[in-house]
Motif scaffolding. Structure first.
Motif, short mmCIF file in Angstrom:
data_model
loop_
_atom_site.label_atom_id
_atom_site.label_comp_id
_atom_site.label_asym_id
_atom_site.label_seq_id
_atom_site.Cartn_x
_atom_site.Cartn_y
_atom_site.Cartn_z
N GLN A 142 -11.02 -69.31 44.46
CA GLN A 142 -9.92 -68.67 45.18
C GLN A 142 -8.60 -69.08 44.53
N ILE A 143 -7.75 -68.10 44.29
CA ILE A 143 -6.45 -68.35 43.67
C ILE A 143 -5.37 -67.68 44.49
N ASP A 144 -4.33 -68.45 44.77
CA ASP A 144 -3.16 -67.93 45.47
C ASP A 144 -2.03 -67.85 44.44
N ALA A 145 -1.81 -66.66 43.90
CA ALA A 145 -0.79 -66.46 42.88
C ALA A 145 0.30 -65.53 43.39
N ARG A 146 0.63 -65.62 44.67
CA ARG A 146 1.66 -64.76 45.24
C ARG A 146 3.03 -65.03 44.60
N LEU A 182 3.52 -65.30 41.62
CA LEU A 182 3.52 -64.59 40.34
C LEU A 182 3.57 -63.08 40.53
N GLY A 183 3.76 -62.62 41.76
CA GLY A 183 3.89 -61.19 42.00
C GLY A 183 2.68 -60.54 42.64
N PHE A 184 1.62 -61.29 42.88
CA PHE A 184 0.45 -60.72 43.54
C PHE A 184 0.70 -60.72 45.04
N THR A 185 0.13 -59.76 45.73
CA THR A 185 0.40 -59.63 47.16
C THR A 185 -0.56 -60.43 48.03
N THR A 186 -1.73 -60.78 47.53
CA THR A 186 -2.71 -61.52 48.32
C THR A 186 -3.40 -62.58 47.48
N ARG A 187 -4.12 -63.44 48.16
CA ARG A 187 -4.99 -64.38 47.46
C ARG A 187 -6.16 -63.60 46.88
N ARG A 188 -6.66 -64.07 45.74
CA ARG A 188 -7.84 -63.43 45.15
C ARG A 188 -9.00 -64.40 45.24
N THR A 189 -10.17 -63.87 45.56
CA THR A 189 -11.37 -64.70 45.72
C THR A 189 -12.53 -64.04 44.99
N THR A 199 -31.68 -73.76 23.41
CA THR A 199 -30.77 -73.95 24.54
C THR A 199 -29.96 -72.67 24.71
N SER A 200 -29.62 -72.37 25.94
CA SER A 200 -28.82 -71.19 26.21
C SER A 200 -27.95 -71.49 27.42
N SER A 201 -26.72 -71.01 27.40
CA SER A 201 -25.84 -71.18 28.56
C SER A 201 -25.05 -69.90 28.79
N TYR A 202 -24.75 -69.66 30.06
CA TYR A 202 -24.04 -68.46 30.48
C TYR A 202 -22.98 -68.86 31.49
N ARG A 203 -21.78 -68.34 31.32
CA ARG A 203 -20.71 -68.53 32.30
C ARG A 203 -20.26 -67.16 32.78
N ALA A 204 -20.35 -66.94 34.07
CA ALA A 204 -19.96 -65.66 34.66
C ALA A 204 -18.43 -65.53 34.67
N LYS A 205 -17.97 -64.37 35.05
CA LYS A 205 -16.53 -64.09 35.14
C LYS A 205 -15.85 -65.09 36.07
N ARG A 206 -14.64 -65.51 35.69
CA ARG A 206 -13.86 -66.45 36.48
C ARG A 206 -12.45 -65.92 36.65
N LEU A 207 -11.88 -66.19 37.80
CA LEU A 207 -10.49 -65.81 38.05
C LEU A 207 -9.56 -66.79 37.34
N THR A 208 -8.43 -66.26 36.91
CA THR A 208 -7.32 -67.10 36.44
C THR A 208 -6.10 -66.71 37.28
N GLU A 222 -8.32 -62.71 34.68
CA GLU A 222 -9.69 -63.21 34.73
C GLU A 222 -10.17 -63.58 33.34
N ARG A 223 -11.13 -64.48 33.29
CA ARG A 223 -11.83 -64.81 32.05
C ARG A 223 -13.21 -64.18 32.17
N LEU A 224 -13.57 -63.35 31.22
CA LEU A 224 -14.81 -62.60 31.27
C LEU A 224 -16.01 -63.48 30.90
N PRO A 225 -17.23 -63.03 31.20
CA PRO A 225 -18.42 -63.85 30.95
C PRO A 225 -18.58 -64.23 29.49
N SER A 226 -19.24 -65.37 29.27
CA SER A 226 -19.55 -65.81 27.90
C SER A 226 -20.98 -66.35 27.88
#
Length: 145
Positions: free
Chosen positions: A14-18, A20-27, A50-59, A63-67
């Motif tokens: 959850q990110i509260d970036a109001r 920065l011009g956003f109107t709501t918190r993003r979750t 070995t294998s690793s996966y990181r799903a999309k994350r909010l900034t 957002e940071r897309l999956p890797s």
């Protein structure tokens, strides 16, 4: 002779970036997973995947897309049991990238970073004296961009 390991984490982001011009918190729901398999083919030869996966994350501003990355390694231990030849390949599928999107009221950006290719290591290890290390030590891979 064969071992498989899977670990995963799931969490709420959850990110509260109001300010920065956003109107709501993003979750968002975020997660990552790692898979590791070791196969002792014979007393002197072992493979590791070995294998690793990181799903999309909010900034704060987007957002940071999956890797994803998959690595492969092989170890051959010579008859003297003190010397091993190790070959590792990082990013076997050539999938490692970092991609970020910025989406603000005043700025839109999509940035992708990739390294120039796979990284292959060939090495020889030799133990002097009495070894206290575990003979099934994990192989090391380069997972940096």
């Amino acid at each position: 002779r064969l071992s498989l390991h899977l670990s995963a984490n799931v969490y709420r982001n959850q990110i509260d970036a109001r300010n920065l011009g956003f109107t709501t918190r993003r979750t968002a729901l975020a997660w990552d997973a790692k898979f590791n398999t070791n196969w002792k083919v014979s007393d002197s030869f072992a493979l590791q995947l070995t294998s690793s996966y990181r799903a999309k994350r909010l900034t704060a501003q987007g957002e940071r897309l999956p890797s994803h990355i998959t690595n492969l390694g092989a170890r051959y231990t010579l008859k003297n049991r003190r010397t091993s030849v190790v070959l590792t390949v990082s990013d076997v599928l050539n999938s490692l990238q970092s991609r970020s999107r910025l989406d603000t009221p005043t700025l839109r950006s999509d940035v992708t970073q990739r390294r120039s290719g796979r990284i292959v290591y060939l090495g020889i290890t030799h133990s002097f004296g009495r070894s206290t290390r575990d003979s099934e030590e994990k192989m090391q891979f380069d997972e940096n961009l």
